[in-house]
Design an enzyme around this catalytic site. Structure first.
Site, mmCIF file in Angstrom:
data_model
loop_
_atom_site.group_PDB
_atom_site.id
_atom_site.type_symbol
_atom_site.label_atom_id
_atom_site.label_comp_id
_atom_site.label_asym_id
_atom_site.label_seq_id
_atom_site.Cartn_x
_atom_site.Cartn_y
_atom_site.Cartn_z
ATOM 1 N N HIS A 1 -12.384 -46.136 -30.373
ATOM 2 C CA HIS A 1 -12.580 -45.047 -28.880
ATOM 3 C C HIS A 1 -13.756 -45.087 -28.727
ATOM 4 C CE1 HIS A 1 -8.976 -43.283 -31.464
ATOM 5 N NE2 HIS A 1 -8.502 -43.259 -30.291
ATOM 6 N N GLY B 1 -7.678 -48.622 -23.730
ATOM 7 C CA GLY B 1 -8.058 -49.944 -24.487
ATOM 8 C C GLY B 1 -7.127 -51.214 -24.157
ATOM 9 N N SER C 1 -6.045 -45.961 -35.394
ATOM 10 C CA SER C 1 -6.036 -44.782 -36.306
ATOM 11 C C SER C 1 -4.785 -44.890 -37.337
ATOM 12 C CB SER C 1 -5.616 -43.488 -35.735
ATOM 13 O OG SER C 1 -4.930 -43.650 -34.266
#
Ligand code: PAF
Length: 279
Positions: free
Chosen positions: A37, A147, A186
């Protein structure tokens, strides 16, 4: 960094930036921020004067309630990361603000949402498109950054932005990888130590297919086999390895420059995705 909680606050803040002649970049996220991020925030700064990050764990895009419940929340450390990367504004509404009790609208992008991630996660991309449409329409940024790791998500948002005439430039930022090539996510923290080691085989398989492509091999069956062989030697369950056209996301039999190898696997009960654009 200022935290904004309502779409009105977001809208007024962006208007004030415009009055001062500043361009605005938006980076939508669901928090649990990592280097994948933070690279988006840095890229956003290269494209606009002011960066607005958003953190909202969007219930609409989780077709599995357990996945939603397990989604990591780390607001305090997220704020630190945002500040370290000089993000000017954070838009972080709660679910009630985002979807009031009367909320009845869904944004559905047909076709490209039925395949790949869409076939194993019904409704997922409508959830993504709906929330991103709301974020973009409240924030009206000049540029929005997403992304490459979520390649299909980028394709869906691109289609939606074009179809809805949103005057927003979309930028696809390169996937940030761990030391052994695993795409940052994540979800990686949910892998056991051994699964974490095995997960490196995904990007190794993609690299091996790229090397074959560079030697002139264009047959997608052969390229896919190379990826599957790399992954298959581990405990990983392969959901799919496909080579698709970058816009239609349709499977192709002959790869060309710009075709995309897309992979989804389940390792240790954790779904991991990755992709590689052939060059
Ligand atoms: O990629 C994500 O984190 C999410 O899907 C997004 C784009 C923030 C929408 O909730």
């Amino acid at each position: 960094m200022r935290i904004l909680r309502t779409p009105q606050e977001l809208s007024q803040t962006v208007d004030a930036c415009r009055v001062h002649g500043q361009s605005v970049a938006m980076v939508p996220t669901m928090g649990a921020l990592h280097q994948g991020h933070t690279s988006l925030f840095d890229i956003a700064h290269e494209h606009a004067d002011v960066v607005v990050a958003t953190i909202f764990v969007n219930p609409l895009q989780f077709n599995n309630a357990t996945d939603f419940d397990k989604y990591p929340l780390q607001f305090d450390s997220d704020i630190q990361m945002l500040e370290q990367h000089n993000v000017e504004f954070l838009y972080a509404p709660n679910v009630e603000t985002m979807y009031g009790s009367q909320f009845s609208t869904s944004v559905h992008v047909a076709g490209i949402t039925d395949v790949l991630e869409g076939s194993s996660r019904p409704g997922h991309f409508s959830g993504v498109a709906t929330v991103v449409a709301k974020l973009l329409s409240a924030g009206r940024p000049d540029v929005a950054i997403f992304g490459q790791k979520d390649f299909q998500q980028f394709a869906v948002i691109k289609r939606m932005v074009a179809d809805l005439d949103m005057p927003i430039e979309l930028i696809m930022a390169p996937t940030v990888r761990e030391f052994d090539g695993l795409a940052m996510s994540s979800r990686n923290v949910r892998l056991s130590e051994s699964a974490r080691t095995e997960a490196a085989a995904i990007s190794q398989g993609l690299d091996a297919a790229q090397e074959q492509f560079a030697t002139g091999i264009r047959d997608t069956t052969q390229l896919i086999q190379t990826v599957e062989t790399a992954i298959g030697s581990t405990d990983t369950e392969i959901d799919y390895v496909k080579i698709v056209d970058s816009v239609s996301l349709k499977e192709i039999s002959v790869a060309i420059h710009g075709s995309v190898i897309v992979v989804a696997v389940i390792l240790d009960g954790v779904r991991l995705i990755d992709n590689h654009i052939l060059v």
